[in-house]
Design a protein around this motif. Structure first.
Motif, PDB file in Angstrom:
ATOM      1  N   GLN A   1      -8.824  -7.370   0.596  1.00 23.49           N
ATOM      2  CA  GLN A   1      -9.574  -6.148   0.390  1.00 23.49           C
ATOM      3  C   GLN A   1     -10.262  -5.652   1.644  1.00 23.49           C
ATOM      4  OE1 GLN A   1     -12.206  -6.807  -2.874  1.00 23.49           O
ATOM      5  NE2 GLN A   1     -10.568  -6.971  -4.382  1.00 23.49           N
ATOM      6  N   ARG A   2     -10.579  -6.523   2.568  1.00 24.87           N
ATOM      7  CA  ARG A   2     -11.339  -6.100   3.736  1.00 24.87           C
ATOM      8  C   ARG A   2     -10.551  -5.163   4.630  1.00 24.87           C
ATOM      9  NH1 ARG A   2     -12.322  -7.095   8.838  1.00 24.87           N
ATOM     10  NH2 ARG A   2     -10.574  -8.503   8.999  1.00 24.87           N
ATOM     11  N   GLU A   3      -9.233  -5.341   4.667  1.00 24.93           N
ATOM     12  CA  GLU A   3      -8.398  -4.482   5.480  1.00 24.93           C
ATOM     13  C   GLU A   3      -7.077  -4.243   4.784  1.00 24.93           C
ATOM     14  OE1 GLU A   3      -7.358  -8.263   8.300  1.00 24.93           O
ATOM     15  OE2 GLU A   3      -7.248  -6.266   9.171  1.00 24.93           O
ATOM     16  N   ILE A   4      -6.424  -3.141   5.100  1.00 28.69           N
ATOM     17  CA  ILE A   4      -5.161  -2.816   4.467  1.00 28.69           C
ATOM     18  C   ILE A   4      -4.072  -3.557   5.203  1.00 28.69           C
ATOM     19  CG2 ILE A   4      -3.662  -0.946   3.722  1.00 28.69           C
ATOM     20  CD1 ILE A   4      -6.009   0.929   4.142  1.00 28.69           C
ATOM     21  N   SER A   5      -3.804  -4.779   4.796  1.00 27.84           N
ATOM     22  CA  SER A   5      -2.791  -5.573   5.481  1.00 27.84           C
ATOM     23  C   SER A   5      -2.208  -6.578   4.516  1.00 27.84           C
ATOM     24  CB  SER A   5      -3.391  -6.290   6.693  1.00 27.84           C
ATOM     25  OG  SER A   5      -4.427  -7.132   6.294  1.00 27.84           O
ATOM     26  N   VAL A   6      -1.095  -7.158   4.917  1.00 29.13           N
ATOM     27  CA  VAL A   6      -0.391  -8.117   4.074  1.00 29.13           C
ATOM     28  C   VAL A   6      -0.680  -9.524   4.549  1.00 29.13           C
ATOM     29  CG1 VAL A   6       1.877  -8.881   3.305  1.00 29.13           C
ATOM     30  CG2 VAL A   6       1.421  -6.457   3.607  1.00 29.13           C
TER      31      VAL A   6
ATOM     32  N   GLY B   1      -3.185  -0.925  -0.509  1.00 28.90           N
ATOM     33  CA  GLY B   1      -3.302  -2.115  -1.330  1.00 28.90           C
ATOM     34  C   GLY B   1      -3.092  -1.797  -2.795  1.00 28.90           C
ATOM     35  N   GLU B   2      -3.143  -2.806  -3.624  1.00 26.93           N
ATOM     36  CA  GLU B   2      -2.825  -2.658  -5.050  1.00 26.93           C
ATOM     37  C   GLU B   2      -3.771  -1.691  -5.746  1.00 26.93           C
ATOM     38  OE1 GLU B   2      -2.518  -5.457  -9.062  1.00 26.93           O
ATOM     39  OE2 GLU B   2      -2.641  -6.370  -7.068  1.00 26.93           O
ATOM     40  N   GLU B   3      -5.074  -1.834  -5.522  1.00 26.73           N
ATOM     41  CA  GLU B   3      -6.039  -0.987  -6.228  1.00 26.73           C
ATOM     42  C   GLU B   3      -5.944   0.460  -5.762  1.00 26.73           C
ATOM     43  OE1 GLU B   3      -8.433  -0.027  -9.125  1.00 26.73           O
ATOM     44  OE2 GLU B   3      -7.662  -2.070  -8.811  1.00 26.73           O
ATOM     45  N   ASP B   4      -5.799   0.671  -4.460  1.00 25.30           N
ATOM     46  CA  ASP B   4      -5.644   2.036  -3.950  1.00 25.30           C
ATOM     47  C   ASP B   4      -4.352   2.667  -4.467  1.00 25.30           C
ATOM     48  OD1 ASP B   4      -8.022   2.184  -2.543  1.00 25.30           O
ATOM     49  OD2 ASP B   4      -7.149   1.367  -0.701  1.00 25.30           O
ATOM     50  N   SER B   5      -3.299   1.864  -4.601  1.00 26.97           N
ATOM     51  CA  SER B   5      -2.036   2.377  -5.131  1.00 26.97           C
ATOM     52  C   SER B   5      -2.210   2.865  -6.566  1.00 26.97           C
ATOM     53  CB  SER B   5      -0.949   1.302  -5.079  1.00 26.97           C
ATOM     54  OG  SER B   5      -0.640   0.949  -3.749  1.00 26.97           O
ATOM     55  N   LYS B   6      -2.928   2.119  -7.372  1.00 22.28           N
ATOM     56  CA  LYS B   6      -3.182   2.535  -8.755  1.00 22.28           C
ATOM     57  C   LYS B   6      -4.046   3.787  -8.805  1.00 22.28           C
ATOM     58  CE  LYS B   6      -2.783  -2.102 -10.770  1.00 22.28           C
ATOM     59  NZ  LYS B   6      -3.503  -3.207 -11.467  1.00 22.28           N
ATOM     60  N   THR B   7      -5.048   3.842  -7.934  1.00 22.44           N
ATOM     61  CA  THR B   7      -5.922   5.013  -7.901  1.00 22.44           C
ATOM     62  C   THR B   7      -5.142   6.278  -7.563  1.00 22.44           C
ATOM     63  OG1 THR B   7      -7.796   3.641  -7.222  1.00 22.44           O
ATOM     64  CG2 THR B   7      -7.965   6.016  -6.819  1.00 22.44           C
ATOM     65  N   LEU B   8      -4.210   6.162  -6.628  1.00 19.51           N
ATOM     66  CA  LEU B   8      -3.425   7.327  -6.203  1.00 19.51           C
ATOM     67  C   LEU B   8      -2.401   7.714  -7.266  1.00 19.51           C
ATOM     68  CD1 LEU B   8      -3.236   9.192  -3.773  1.00 19.51           C
ATOM     69  CD2 LEU B   8      -1.500   7.688  -2.806  1.00 19.51           C
ATOM     70  N   THR B   9      -1.835   6.731  -7.952  1.00 16.91           N
ATOM     71  CA  THR B   9      -0.795   6.999  -8.945  1.00 16.91           C
ATOM     72  C   THR B   9      -1.380   7.487 -10.270  1.00 16.91           C
ATOM     73  OG1 THR B   9       0.494   5.211  -7.945  1.00 16.91           O
ATOM     74  CG2 THR B   9       1.259   6.057 -10.052  1.00 16.91           C
ATOM     75  N   PHE B  10      -2.500   6.892 -10.646  1.00 16.00           N
ATOM     76  CA  PHE B  10      -3.128   7.244 -11.929  1.00 16.00           C
ATOM     77  C   PHE B  10      -4.543   7.754 -11.681  1.00 16.00           C
ATOM     78  CE2 PHE B  10      -0.587   3.277 -12.556  1.00 16.00           C
ATOM     79  CZ  PHE B  10       0.544   3.880 -13.085  1.00 16.00           C
ATOM     80  N   PRO B  11      -4.688   8.980 -11.177  1.00 15.12           N
ATOM     81  CA  PRO B  11      -6.025   9.478 -10.841  1.00 15.12           C
ATOM     82  C   PRO B  11      -6.901   9.744 -12.060  1.00 15.12           C
ATOM     83  CG  PRO B  11      -4.382  11.201 -10.593  1.00 15.12           C
ATOM     84  CD  PRO B  11      -3.629   9.952 -10.867  1.00 15.12           C
TER      85      PRO B  11
END
Length: 992
Positions: A948-953, A343-353
């Motif tokens: 947010q509850r699950e990683i899905s679109v 998801g969007e927040e996890d993507s940011k966390t991984l890209t900008f640790p």
């Protein structure tokens, strides 16, 4: 007298000229054989080169030389095709024009001159064609020699020994970001729960397949489960084996297993049979967990017999990128877990640790969009940014613009090396026309779903589904699309009633890779708002304009000689004017074009080779000059405001698929001559029309009286218009339906019918009926859709014994409607849409073949369906889109032993998730919730939202045209400010 003398002189001269022409023609009469020989040479040399080059690489994947060879062969095949088409166009098109332009003039000097000019033109064309053939043959020989020279050099360097890949059996899995994985908390919990048996079920071995596109983190997830305290406590014996992608001899795979499973001093036996027996003996009484990372079907077939169900709840976890491999390995009592993107927040966390700022997040928005939540892409971007002393939003924007160049085989930044390998592995699994189909995806924007049938029809029009075999091109195109789905390059977004993909989306980073590949090979030329001149080359095969303009000045026709398709999204600018120079264009997709108008049609209607044509909303009148589109196969008018259609469009000889909502032009219907002409056209079997979806009918018969003569027609959609006081209207409709559905008794014909009576009075549909079928025939349909007020089902529905799909939409549905369907034993899909249900009970033994059942009930106070124990024995998918659903509402799913997914409202998710955990199959629970229409970027288009509850679109779906339009009618009396939105895991399916 003077006239007679002139005529005699002309005949004398003509005789000598035709003798000369005949002599010249004899030199070129073998051009057809030359063409066939040329194409066969290309196929044979390409196949031989592939065989030679494969041994130079590793793991069956093509190396750089082989890849360049494949691309050269593809380019050569396109040039050969262009050569043949130009030749045929000169001959057939000139002949077509000559025949249509004679105006019935009798023989004489002028007609003889025209014939002579035409014959001379043909001779010149043949001479030119022969020269082109020789040039192409030289190119083929040169390509062959280049590869042979390179092979000799490589053989010398390698000592004449081909390199081979080695299979790793290390106990540690090579994967990135294993120290602090992001976004796998819930997947780990779900996989851990699958290690347990369902209460009350017998202990047995299960195979759990983790599948998804490369770089999604399958290995990371499997490692997290393997190393978890829960797994260590449940299994006395554990082993991790990295299989790899190289096909090893049987004993190599078994050795890899033995090295991890058995004590070292127990290994000392050679031979496949002994190794297999040793493994079986060792595992027969143990409860074990074995992870096999990166497996293919061949490898699984070698080792599958080793794992015998020993009644100890042992588990095998497999990771693979191929969906069919996962399905096969977990067939039976196993489980397929499909990985999702972050998801969007996890993507940011991984890209900008580390460092985060509003400027950085805003500047990186487009970059993260291209990464599309793929962990490996995000880690690659993160590593690239770390190489800079000060990552900024501006740096992210620059990287976003140049991301494609970093995905090339050479010259890309080292941070993207692993990502490049993953993308190339997928790319290298395609060759020939299948590779063209893959590269073709770069034409379309990646921020909106892509319709499968549109893609396939375009492939067919382009000639990208050809084969030497006797199979139909439609089947080959469908097979190529299925391969894209199977390898998870293309992700399903929305599925049809029969579970086939309806819309799809290319993985974001894969789309970027394919677009860059296509541009560098001049396969696609693209102009967009972000890159107004990126890759624009008028010698490209496919032009794609995305809300921008083609600013180049095209000086000559030759500059557009290779163009086979033009696709415009947004404003076309003056690009549409170039279409008249694209003499061999086959696809013109203007469905998304905003500034197309009727004036542009004068260029379009002269494109003799055009096979696929779609228009946007600005076209108001289709000209009669459309008859010039001789080769047209697909005409899509669904986005236009056009209501009337000239008969010239219907009488196109190759037209197979016609889409829109229209009537025949009034002038044509009122003309006896034109209606007679149309009837003769259909009666003579000149029509190729297969899809007519659809037309409006009223008291003027129009299409209705001709349906019975359209012998190739397979799909029909009809909107009924209310006609007051017409006594023959119902009889005419019934007769037309009867003619369309009739078939020989010994044949099952794939036909679909959709009837919409929303504008008609109540029970209009119920009054339709068919006569008793004559001896030796029956009424046959595969799919039927009924939309309108139904007091009872039309009597003819019960006669359709071969029906497999049925969709009914009405304000009220009762047990009477259901009872009328009880004898449809072959029904696979049933969809029922209503404002309320009355006494609706599905009893034991009902619908023995049904795989998918969907209820859409709008009223909160409506009774819900009751499903008896023993009903629906083969059900796979249950959709309960009912506003009044409370908890389980008395519906028991545990006895549905084949159930794989349930779609319900979000308010009752907890109860249904618990019910799924107690089911042996652990069916997926797909969540439906209401959203405000303003949340959608485009109210009429799907909108991607993260939940947010699950990683899905989340996919906002609009109502099916025609079938569920009755729900729009219901909203008038029961207004609602929200729309339905489906959350799916792992894919989106149409809810309403």
């Amino acid at each position: 007298m003077e006239s007679a003398a002139a005529s005699a002189l002309l005949k004398s001269v003509m005789g000598r000229l035709f003798m000369a022409l005949e002599k010249e023609y004899s030199k070129h009469k073998g051009l057809a054989q030359e063409t066939h020989s040329l194409q066969q040479d290309l196929r044979m040399i390409a196949a031989a080169m592939d065989d030679q080059l494969r041994v130079l690489g590793r793991n069956d994947a093509r190396n750089a030389v082989a890849r360049l060879h494949t691309e050269e062969m593809l380019d050569l095949s396109h040039d050969i095709e262009d050569c043949v088409d130009r030749f045929l166009h000169r001959l057939t098109c000139n002949n077509h024009k000559r025949g249509s332009g004679s105006n019935g003039a009798g023989p004489g000097a002028s007609s003889m001159v025209r014939r002579m000019a035409h014959e001379l033109s043909k001779v010149q064309s043949r001479s030119s064609f022969a020269e082109e053939i020789q040039k192409l043959k030289r190119r083929i020989r040169e390509a062959h020699q280049r590869v042979m020279d390179i092979k000799s050099i490589v053989d010398v360097i390698a000592g004449g020994q081909p390199t081979t890949g080695a299979m790793s059996s290390s106990a540690t899995a090579p994967c990135r970001n294993t120290c602090n994985p992001v976004g796998i908390g819930e997947p780990v919990e779900e996989l851990l729960s699958l290690l347990d048996e369902v209460e009350g079920e017998p202990e047995q071995m299960r195979v759990i397949s983790v599948v998804g596109f490369g770089g999604l983190g399958k290995t990371t997830l499997a490692r997290a489960v393997y190393d978890s305290p829960g797994a260590k406590g449940k299994f006395s014996h554990r082993a991790w084996v990295t299989i790899g992608t190289s096909p090893e001899r049987d004993s190599g795979i078994l050795h890899a297993l033995l090295q991890q499973v058995l004590p070292k001093d127990a290994i000392g036996v050679d031979g496949q049979h002994d190794l297999e027996a040793l493994l079986k003996e060792y595992l027969k009484d143990k409860r074990y967990l074995i992870v096999m990372d990166d497996i293919n079907m061949e490898q699984w077939s070698i080792i599958r017999s080793t794992f015998v169900d020993n009644g100890t709840s042992s588990r095998i976890i497999l990771t693979t990128t191929i969906q069919s491999v996962a399905n096969m390995c977990s067939h039976g009592n196993g489980y397929v877990y499909k990985m999702n993107t972050l998801g969007e927040e996890d993507s940011k966390t991984l890209t900008f640790p580390g460092f985060r700022s509003p400027e950085l997040e805003q500047g990186s928005e487009s970059l993260l969009g291209k990464c599309d939540g793929l962990p490996l892409a995000l880690v690659s971007v993160s590593d690239y940014l770390k190489s800079s002393s000060e990552p900024t939003g501006e740096l992210c924007a620059k990287l976003c613009r140049n991301l494609g160049s970093h995905l090339k085989e050479r010259d890309g930044h080292y941070s993207f090396s692993e990502l490049r390998k993953v993308l190339l592995d997928s790319y290298d699994s395609f060759s020939g026309y299948a590779l063209s189909c893959l590269l073709y995806l770069g034409i379309f924007p990646n921020n909106r779903p892509l319709k499968k049938k549109v893609v396939i029809r375009r492939w067919l029009a382009e000639g990208y589904a050809r084969s030497d075999s006797l199979r139909r091109e439609e089947d080959i195109a469908d097979e190529n699309f299925s391969k894209l789905i199977d390898q998870n390059i293309v992700q399903p977004v929305d599925t049809r009633n029969n579970s086939e993909v309806k819309t799809c989306k290319t993985h974001g980073i894969m789309h970027e890779f394919l677009l860059n590949k296509s541009l560098s090979q001049i396969f696609i030329a693209k102009s967009s708002r972000d890159h107004p001149r990126l890759g624009i080359n008028t010698n490209a095969r496919h032009l794609s304009v995305h809300a921008g303009e083609l600013t180049e000045s095209v000086e000559s026709d030759e500059e557009l000689s290779r163009v086979r398709s033009l696709t415009i999204f947004g404003d076309a600018g003056h690009a549409i004017c170039y279409v008249r120079k694209c003499k061999l264009i086959r696809v013109l997709d203007l469905q998304e074009c905003n500034d197309l108008d009727d004036e542009h049609l004068k260029y379009i209607c002269k494109l003799w080779h055009l096979k696929y044509l779609s228009f946007g909303s600005n076209i108001s009148e289709l000209p009669r000059s459309i008859e010039g589109l001789h080769c047209l196969e697909t005409l899509d008018l669904r986005r236009t405001e056009k209501k009337f259609l000239p008969i010239e469009a219907i009488m196109l000889p190759h037209l197979a698929h016609l889409f829109g909502k229209f009537m025949l032009h009034r002038d044509d219907v009122n003309s006896v001559n034109k209606m007679t002409k149309l009837q003769k056209f259909f009666s003579s079997k000149k029509s190729n029309l297969q899809t007519l979806a659809g037309f409006i009918t009223d008291e003027s018969k129009g299409f209705l009286q001709h349906i019975g003569h359209m012998k190739k027609l397979r799909k029909v959609k009809i909107w009924f218009k209310h006609v007051a006081g017409s006594s023959n209207y119902i009889a005419d409709l019934s007769q037309a339906i009867q003619e369309f559905t009739k078939a020989p008794i010994d044949r099952d014909i794939d036909r679909s019918l959709s009837l919409d009576s929303e504008e008609c009075p109540e029970n209009f549909l119920s009054s339709l009926d068919l006569k008793t079928c004559s001896e030796g025939s029956k009424y046959a349909l595969r799919s039927l859709k009924l939309n309108g007020e139904l007091h009872r089902l039309p009597p003819f529905v019960t006669l359709l014994s071969s029906l497999t799909e049925l969709c009914i939409s009405s304000a009220t549905l009762t047990q009477g409607h259901l009872s009328a369907l009880i004898n449809l034993n072959r029904l696979l899909y049933l969809k029922l849409v209503a404002y309320k249900l009355v006494n609706f009970e599905i009893k034991h033994g009902a619908f023995p073949s049904l795989r998918r059942l969907c209820f859409v009930v709008k009223s909160v106070t409506s009774a819900l369906p009751t499903i008896e124990h023993g009903a629906l024995p083969n059900l796979i998918s249950l959709q309960l889109l009912c506003q009044g659903l409370v908890g389980l509402s008395g519906i028991e799913i545990k006895h549905m032993k084949y159930l794989k997914e349930v779609t319900i409202n979000s308010g009752v998710a907890i109860q249904w998730e618990q019910a799924a955990k107690n089911h042996p199959n652990r069916p997926k629970i797909l969540i439906l919730r209401k959203v405000n229409p303003m949340e959608s970027e485009e109210p009429e288009r799907p909108c991607a939202i993260r939940e947010q509850r699950e990683i899905s679109v989340a996919q906002t779906t609009s109502l099916d045209d025609g079938l569920d339009s009755s729900l729009n009618k219901m909203r008038l009396s029961k207004p609602s400010s929200s729309r339905l939105q489906v959350f799916v895991h792992p894919v989106v399916i149409t809810a309403t």
